[in-house]
Scaffold this active site. Structure first.
Site: not given
Length: 292
Positions: A112, A147, A179, A209, A230
């Site tokens: 597994r 992410k 950002k 950004e 963005d």
């Protein structure tokens, strides 16, 4: 796009099995716990041998085959494994990936964990290849982001490479990406960008950004490496790409799907980054069949 690997490299092309061994061991320990595989211990007589073939049950792109083989070997070093396909290979239904011969305890105990690994990574590679194919004919590259699932970043970024994509920065430590929250705290985009440029090392790239033409115009004269456009619709993206006019790399991000990516690519952006490739791509159906 920030490229921590340097020009022309754009990512992780080969897994260092030694460096990921602790991760693979932890995955095995998570499944085996304190008492091990109590089902196999209860049902299968000691020293029983098993022959198994790992096969794809769906079309896709392989990633994690070598890692899966390493998982079987970690549990039982005497296991014999034949690797039939290299990572990055296309998969058809029924494609053989690994052949495993060894003690049944080792084969069943690692089954597994090995399947979770190769199914997850192959799902990422398959989704990436789909997006790469959709933008074919444009010069846009498909990239992942930070992410990623906890502890799996190296493996997931590698899987993106197997699918024909490129990698963004590895983490917070190897490139500067200013950002919206940095801009808000710093007191403005020009201030934040100027500070980032002043503090960077000579080998460190800087990306900023922006979410509007006005923000882009505030920094367009600065010697940055890339701009992250963005959540912009295609017409606004195209306008921003024209304003940049090749001065630095343009990256589009936000709301990218199979339905929208072609239009985004046709705006002329250099890179399209997609978070869901790593955190939400569906696992590819891969199974392990044992014959006696």
């Amino acid at each position: 796009m920030i490229d921590p690997a340097g020009p022309g490299k754009l990512g992780l092309d080969k897994l260092d099995l030694t460096s990921i061994e602790p991760l693979l061991r932890r995955a095995l320990e998570e499944d085996l716990g304190t008492w091990g595989d109590i089902t196999t211990d209860s049902v299968i007589p000691p020293e029983t041998r098993a022959h198994a073939v790992m096969r794809s049950r769906a079309r896709g792109v392989l990633s994690g085959g070598e890692a899966a083989a390493a998982i079987f070997r970690l549990l039982d070093p005497d296991t014999t494994i034949d690797v039939h396909l290299a990572d990055g290979s296309p998969l058809e239904r029924g494609s053989g990936i690994l052949t495993i011969d060894g003690d049944a305890w080792g084969v069943l105990g690692a089954e597994r964990t090995a399947l979770n690994c190769v199914s997850h990574l192959s799902g990422i590679a398959t989704a990436t290849r789909q997006m790469v194919d959709i933008v074919a004919g444009t010069h846009a590259r498909v990239s992942c982001t930070r992410k990623t699932n906890l502890g799996l970043r190296v493996l997931e970024k590698y899987a993106v490479r197997c699918g024909g994509g490129v990698n963004h920065r590895s983490g917070l430590y190897d490139a500067i990406l200013v950002k919206d929250n940095h801009i808000a705290i710093a007191g403005g985009i020009r201030i934040a960008a100027t500070r980032a440029l002043a503090e960077r090392r000579t080998d460190m790239q800087v990306e900023i950004e922006v979410d509007s033409v006005q923000q882009l115009q505030e920094i367009i004269d600065l010697p940055i490496d890339a701009v992250l456009l963005d959540n912009m619709p295609p017409d606004l993206l195209r306008h921003c790409v024209e304003l940049v006019d090749g001065q630095f790399t343009t990256e589009a991000s936000g709301g990218v799907t199979t339905a929208t990516i072609r239009a985004i690519a046709e705006t002329g952006v250099d890179v399209i980054s997609i978070g869901w490739l790593t955190h939400s791509a569906p696992a590819l159906d891969i199974g392990l069949d044992i014959s006696t």
